[in-house]
Design a protein around this motif. Structure first.
Motif, PDB file in Angstrom:
ATOM      1  N   TYR A  11       0.841  -1.192   0.000  1.00 12.15           N
ATOM      2  CA  TYR A  11       0.000   0.000   0.000  1.00 12.15           C
ATOM      3  C   TYR A  11       0.879   1.245   0.000  1.00 12.15           C
ATOM      4  CZ  TYR A  11      -2.837   3.805   1.820  1.00 12.15           C
ATOM      5  OH  TYR A  11      -3.450   5.026   2.001  1.00 12.15           O
ATOM      6  N   ALA A  12       0.585   2.165  -0.899  1.00 12.82           N
ATOM      7  CA  ALA A  12       1.339   3.414  -0.951  1.00 12.82           C
ATOM      8  C   ALA A  12       0.421   4.621  -1.121  1.00 12.82           C
ATOM      9  CB  ALA A  12       2.350   3.369  -2.102  1.00 12.82           C
ATOM     10  N   GLY A  13      -0.828   4.402  -1.491  1.00 11.59           N
ATOM     11  CA  GLY A  13      -1.732   5.514  -1.727  1.00 11.59           C
ATOM     12  C   GLY A  13      -1.468   6.142  -3.086  1.00 11.59           C
ATOM     13  N   LEU A  14      -2.373   6.983  -3.503  1.00 14.48           N
ATOM     14  CA  LEU A  14      -2.241   7.680  -4.780  1.00 14.48           C
ATOM     15  C   LEU A  14      -2.034   9.166  -4.538  1.00 14.48           C
ATOM     16  CD1 LEU A  14      -5.108   5.948  -6.797  1.00 14.48           C
ATOM     17  CD2 LEU A  14      -2.662   5.486  -6.935  1.00 14.48           C
ATOM     18  N   PRO A  15      -1.455   9.877  -5.494  1.00 17.38           N
ATOM     19  CA  PRO A  15      -1.268  11.323  -5.322  1.00 17.38           C
ATOM     20  C   PRO A  15      -2.599  12.026  -5.096  1.00 17.38           C
ATOM     21  CG  PRO A  15      -0.038  10.503  -7.211  1.00 17.38           C
ATOM     22  CD  PRO A  15      -0.923   9.380  -6.757  1.00 17.38           C
ATOM     23  N   ALA A  16      -2.567  13.120  -4.353  1.00 19.30           N
ATOM     24  CA  ALA A  16      -3.784  13.891  -4.105  1.00 19.30           C
ATOM     25  C   ALA A  16      -4.434  14.282  -5.426  1.00 19.30           C
ATOM     26  CB  ALA A  16      -3.454  15.135  -3.280  1.00 19.30           C
ATOM     27  N   GLY A  17      -5.743  14.111  -5.526  1.00 21.46           N
ATOM     28  CA  GLY A  17      -6.454  14.468  -6.739  1.00 21.46           C
ATOM     29  C   GLY A  17      -6.479  13.397  -7.799  1.00 21.46           C
ATOM     30  N   ALA A  18      -5.857  12.233  -7.517  1.00 23.80           N
ATOM     31  CA  ALA A  18      -5.831  11.164  -8.523  1.00 23.80           C
ATOM     32  C   ALA A  18      -7.200  10.521  -8.686  1.00 23.80           C
ATOM     33  CB  ALA A  18      -4.794  10.112  -8.134  1.00 23.80           C
ATOM     34  N   ILE A  19      -7.972  10.493  -7.615  1.00 21.81           N
ATOM     35  CA  ILE A  19      -9.337   9.970  -7.669  1.00 21.81           C
ATOM     36  C   ILE A  19     -10.213  10.876  -6.827  1.00 21.81           C
ATOM     37  CG2 ILE A  19      -8.666   7.564  -8.029  1.00 21.81           C
ATOM     38  CD1 ILE A  19      -9.180   7.079  -5.077  1.00 21.81           C
ATOM     39  N   GLY A  20     -11.516  10.775  -6.990  1.00 18.44           N
ATOM     40  CA  GLY A  20     -12.419  11.593  -6.196  1.00 18.44           C
ATOM     41  C   GLY A  20     -13.744  11.774  -6.888  1.00 18.44           C
ATOM     42  N   TYR A  21     -14.478  12.759  -6.408  1.00 14.41           N
ATOM     43  CA  TYR A  21     -15.803  13.078  -6.956  1.00 14.41           C
ATOM     44  C   TYR A  21     -15.728  14.459  -7.576  1.00 14.41           C
ATOM     45  CZ  TYR A  21     -20.794  14.273  -6.976  1.00 14.41           C
ATOM     46  OH  TYR A  21     -22.057  14.671  -7.333  1.00 14.41           O
ATOM     47  N   ASP A  22     -15.855  14.552  -8.897  1.00  9.88           N
ATOM     48  CA  ASP A  22     -15.713  15.823  -9.618  1.00  9.88           C
ATOM     49  C   ASP A  22     -16.600  15.768 -10.860  1.00  9.88           C
ATOM     50  OD1 ASP A  22     -14.923  18.037 -11.111  1.00  9.88           O
ATOM     51  OD2 ASP A  22     -12.839  17.903 -10.443  1.00  9.88           O
ATOM     52  N   LEU A  23     -17.797  16.357 -10.752  1.00  6.70           N
ATOM     53  CA  LEU A  23     -18.742  16.283 -11.859  1.00  6.70           C
ATOM     54  C   LEU A  23     -18.268  17.064 -13.082  1.00  6.70           C
ATOM     55  CD1 LEU A  23     -22.229  16.482 -10.100  1.00  6.70           C
ATOM     56  CD2 LEU A  23     -21.092  14.498 -11.088  1.00  6.70           C
ATOM     57  N   ASP A  24     -17.566  18.184 -12.877  1.00 13.28           N
ATOM     58  CA  ASP A  24     -17.062  18.939 -14.024  1.00 13.28           C
ATOM     59  C   ASP A  24     -16.059  18.105 -14.813  1.00 13.28           C
ATOM     60  OD1 ASP A  24     -18.600  21.148 -13.430  1.00 13.28           O
ATOM     61  OD2 ASP A  24     -17.049  22.104 -12.212  1.00 13.28           O
ATOM     62  N   ARG A  25     -15.186  17.438 -14.085  1.00 15.70           N
ATOM     63  CA  ARG A  25     -14.210  16.570 -14.753  1.00 15.70           C
ATOM     64  C   ARG A  25     -14.912  15.398 -15.428  1.00 15.70           C
ATOM     65  NH1 ARG A  25      -8.481  14.901 -11.958  1.00 15.70           N
ATOM     66  NH2 ARG A  25      -7.561  13.822 -13.760  1.00 15.70           N
ATOM     67  N   ALA A  26     -15.952  14.873 -14.779  1.00 17.52           N
ATOM     68  CA  ALA A  26     -16.697  13.765 -15.369  1.00 17.52           C
ATOM     69  C   ALA A  26     -17.373  14.190 -16.666  1.00 17.52           C
ATOM     70  CB  ALA A  26     -17.731  13.250 -14.368  1.00 17.52           C
ATOM     71  N   ARG A  27     -17.938  15.410 -16.674  1.00 14.96           N
ATOM     72  CA  ARG A  27     -18.598  15.898 -17.894  1.00 14.96           C
ATOM     73  C   ARG A  27     -17.595  16.060 -19.024  1.00 14.96           C
ATOM     74  NH1 ARG A  27     -21.136  19.312 -13.914  1.00 14.96           N
ATOM     75  NH2 ARG A  27     -23.300  18.609 -13.536  1.00 14.96           N
ATOM     76  N   ALA A  28     -16.402  16.591 -18.705  1.00 22.03           N
ATOM     77  CA  ALA A  28     -15.378  16.774 -19.732  1.00 22.03           C
ATOM     78  C   ALA A  28     -14.933  15.433 -20.303  1.00 22.03           C
ATOM     79  CB  ALA A  28     -14.185  17.528 -19.143  1.00 22.03           C
ATOM     80  N   LEU A  29     -14.759  14.441 -19.428  1.00 19.80           N
ATOM     81  CA  LEU A  29     -14.365  13.112 -19.886  1.00 19.80           C
ATOM     82  C   LEU A  29     -15.485  12.454 -20.684  1.00 19.80           C
ATOM     83  CD1 LEU A  29     -12.518  11.915 -16.665  1.00 19.80           C
ATOM     84  CD2 LEU A  29     -11.508  12.007 -18.960  1.00 19.80           C
ATOM     85  N   LEU A  30     -16.723  12.735 -20.316  1.00 25.21           N
ATOM     86  CA  LEU A  30     -17.852  12.184 -21.046  1.00 25.21           C
ATOM     87  C   LEU A  30     -17.878  12.709 -22.479  1.00 25.21           C
ATOM     88  CD1 LEU A  30     -20.125  10.211 -20.309  1.00 25.21           C
ATOM     89  CD2 LEU A  30     -21.583  12.178 -19.831  1.00 25.21           C
ATOM     90  N   ALA A  31     -17.585  14.006 -22.622  1.00 24.68           N
ATOM     91  CA  ALA A  31     -17.518  14.586 -23.967  1.00 24.68           C
ATOM     92  C   ALA A  31     -16.353  13.992 -24.747  1.00 24.68           C
ATOM     93  CB  ALA A  31     -17.384  16.103 -23.863  1.00 24.68           C
TER      94      ALA A  31
END
Length: 410
Positions: free
Chosen positions: A367-387
Motif C-alpha cells: 500500500y502506498a496511496g495515490l497522489p492527491a487528486g488522482a481519484i475523487g468526486y468531480d462532476l465537471d471533470r466527469a462531464r469533460a471526460l464524457l464529452a
C-alpha cells in the motif's frame, strides 16, 4: 465496522481473539460465547473457499503459517511451523521445521492408538497438499498450487484415471526428510507461497480420518486446532469446544455459532440476551446510534457497549471489459469513476465505509496511496471526460438519446 455487545459479552470479547462466536441457550455452559454464524457445506479444508467455511475450519485445523492480524501491514507468522521457513538463495526451496508439541485431537479414527490423537508430522502436510492436487477430491484450492511445486502437477494428472489415487506416489518437490521437517521445491520463485500456506487449503489433515470416515469425512473434522467440533446441526448451529490436546489452548471453553441470516432477527436475539455480539446492519443503524455515531441513551441503559474497528472488506464496481461500449472506451470509464460520490455512499452506510485511495488497501503490504487528486468526486471533470468519450452531455450522437448503462449487483 461496528459491533455491539452485552456486558457479559464484553468481558468475553476481550479474550475471544483466540476463538469466535455463538448464541446462548438456557442450558449452555457459562463460558460459552454466542455469536452469529453462517451456513457451510462441511469441514473439509480442501473444499470450500468462502469466508464462513474458512472461519469454521480455522477453529479445528491448523497450518504451517497463520496471519498476524494485529500487525500493520499484515504479515504471516509461524503456526505449526516452529519458525519461518528457510528459503534457498534461488528462492526455489522452502524448508519448514515443525513444532514437536502439536497433536491431533483424540478421535476414533486413530485405531492404532485406541482413539488417542497422535503427533502432527511433516508427512501430514505432504498428504494434505496431495489431497488438494487430487482431481477426485475436486479441491477449490488447486489454483494456488497449480504449476508451482515440482512433480505435483504430474501427481494430479495421475489422479485423473478411474483407479483410486495413489497417495504413496512420490512428488519430487514435496518431501518429508524426517517427522519434523517438510521440504518444498518449486518450479520457479513464488514469493506468495508463504501467504498461500496460511490458507485453509494447506491445513494439516490426518490420513487416518479421511480413510476412516470416507465420504462422511467433511462431517467429522479431526484437527490440531484450539477447538474440536462438538455439535453441528446444518443450517442451524455449530458448537465448538476446547481441544484438550491443543498446543495453544484458547481462553474460551465453548463457541456456538447460530445460523441467523436476517439482521433484524439477529438484533432481537441480541436484545433478548441470546447473542453476545452482533453486527449492526444499515437497517438498524439509526435505532442504535445517533447522528454523531454514538450509542443512543436507551440502548446504553440496556447495558450495551459498542466496539469499532476497521475490517479488510473490499467492495467495488467493476467494468465489463468485453462490453462493446464500455470496454474499449477508457475516457467513458474514467467519467463514470469521477461521477461516483464516495462521501454520499459512506453517509448512506452510516459512515462505516471509506473510499480507498489505492488499488491495494491500507494495511496490506504494497500500500502506498495515490497522489492527491488522482481519484475523487468531480462532476465537471466527469462531464469533460464524457464529452471526450464521445457522449457530450451524456447523449449518444448516433441516436440523440442518453447513454444508458446497466449495473448488475453480484
Amino acid at each position: 465496522s461496528a459491533r455491539v455487545l452485552t456486558p457479559a459479552g464484553e468481558r468475553q470479547l476481550l479474550i475471544s481473539l483466540l476463538g469466535a462466536g455463538c448464541v446462548r441457550e438456557a442450558a449452555a455452559p457459562a463460558d460459552t460465547l454466542n455469536l452469529v454464524g453462517a451456513r457451510i457445506g462441511g469441514f473439509d479444508p480442501a473444499k470450500a473457499g468462502d469466508f464462513a467455511s474458512a472461519s469454521a475450519y480455522a477453529r479445528v485445523y491448523e497450518g504451517l503459517l497463520q496471519y498476524d492480524y494485529e500487525a500493520r501491514p499484515y504479515r504471516v507468522i509461524p503456526a505449526l511451523a516452529a519458525a519461518m521457513p528457510e528459503i534457498s538463495a534461488d528462492g526455489l526451496e522452502y524448508t519448514f521445521r515443525l513444532r514437536p508439541d502439536a497433536r491431533f485431537a483424540d478421535d476414533p479414527c486413530f485405531v492404532a492408538t485406541g482413539g488417542r490423537g497422535r503427533e502432527v508430522t511433516a508427512q501430514d502436510f505432504v498428504y494434505s497438499l496431495k489431497r488438494v492436487a487430487d482431481a477426485k477430491v475436486a479441491s477449490s484450492g488447486w489454483w494456488a498450487f497449480s504449476d508451482r511445486i515440482e512433480g505435483l502437477d504430474e501427481f494430479r494428472a495421475a489422479s485423473l484415471g478411474p483407479e483410486p489415487t495413489d497417495y504413496d506416489r512420490p512428488v519430487a518437490g514435496l518431501t518429508a526428510p524426517d517427522a519434523h521437517t517438510l521440504r518444498l521445491r518449486l518450479k520457479r520463485p513464488y514469493p506468495q507461497l508463504r501467504w498461500v500456506l496460511a490458507l485453509h487449503y494447506a491445513y494439516a489433515v490426518p490420513r487416518e480420518a479421511v480413510e476412516y470416515y470416507g465420504d462422511a469425512f467433511a462431517r467429522h473434522p479431526v484437527g490440531s486446532g484450539p477447538y474440536r467440533l462438538a455439535e453441528w446441526r446444518p443450517n442451524y448451529r455449530m458448537v465448538f469446544e476446547r481441544n484438550p490436546a491443543a498446543s495453544d489452548p484458547p481462553a474460551i471453553g465453548r463457541i456456538a455459532l447460530h445460523v441467523v441470516q436476517d439482521p433484524t432477527t439477529q438484533w432481537l436475539l441480541f436484545l433478548q440476551g441470546r447473542l453476545d455480539l452482533v453486527a449492526v446492519s444499515r437497517d438498524n443503524w439509526d435505532a442504535v446510534f445517533d447522528e454523531r455515531g454514538e450509542l443512543r441513551p436507551e440502548v446504553r441503559r440496556r447495558g450495551v457497549a459498542a466496539e469499532r474497528w476497521p475490517t479488510l472488506e473490499v467492495q467495488y464496481i467493476g467494468f465489463n471489459m468485453d462490453d462493446p461500449v464500455v470496454g474499449p472506451n477508457r475516457a467513458l470509464r474514467q467519467a463514470l469513476a469521477w461521477a461516483f460520490d464516495g462521501e454520499a455512499w459512506s453517509r448512506f452506510h452510516g459512515g462505516r465505509v471509506m473510499r480507498p485511495d489505492s488499488p491495494v488497501p491500507e494495511g496490506i503490504a504494497g500500500y502506498a496511496g495515490l497522489p492527491a487528486g488522482a481519484i475523487g468526486y468531480d462532476l465537471d471533470r466527469a462531464r469533460a471526460l464524457l464529452a471526450e468519450a464521445g457522449y457530450p452531455s451524456g447523449l449518444d450522437p448516433r441516436t440523440g438519446r442518453r447513454l444508458q448503462l446497466t449495473l448488475e449487483i453480484a
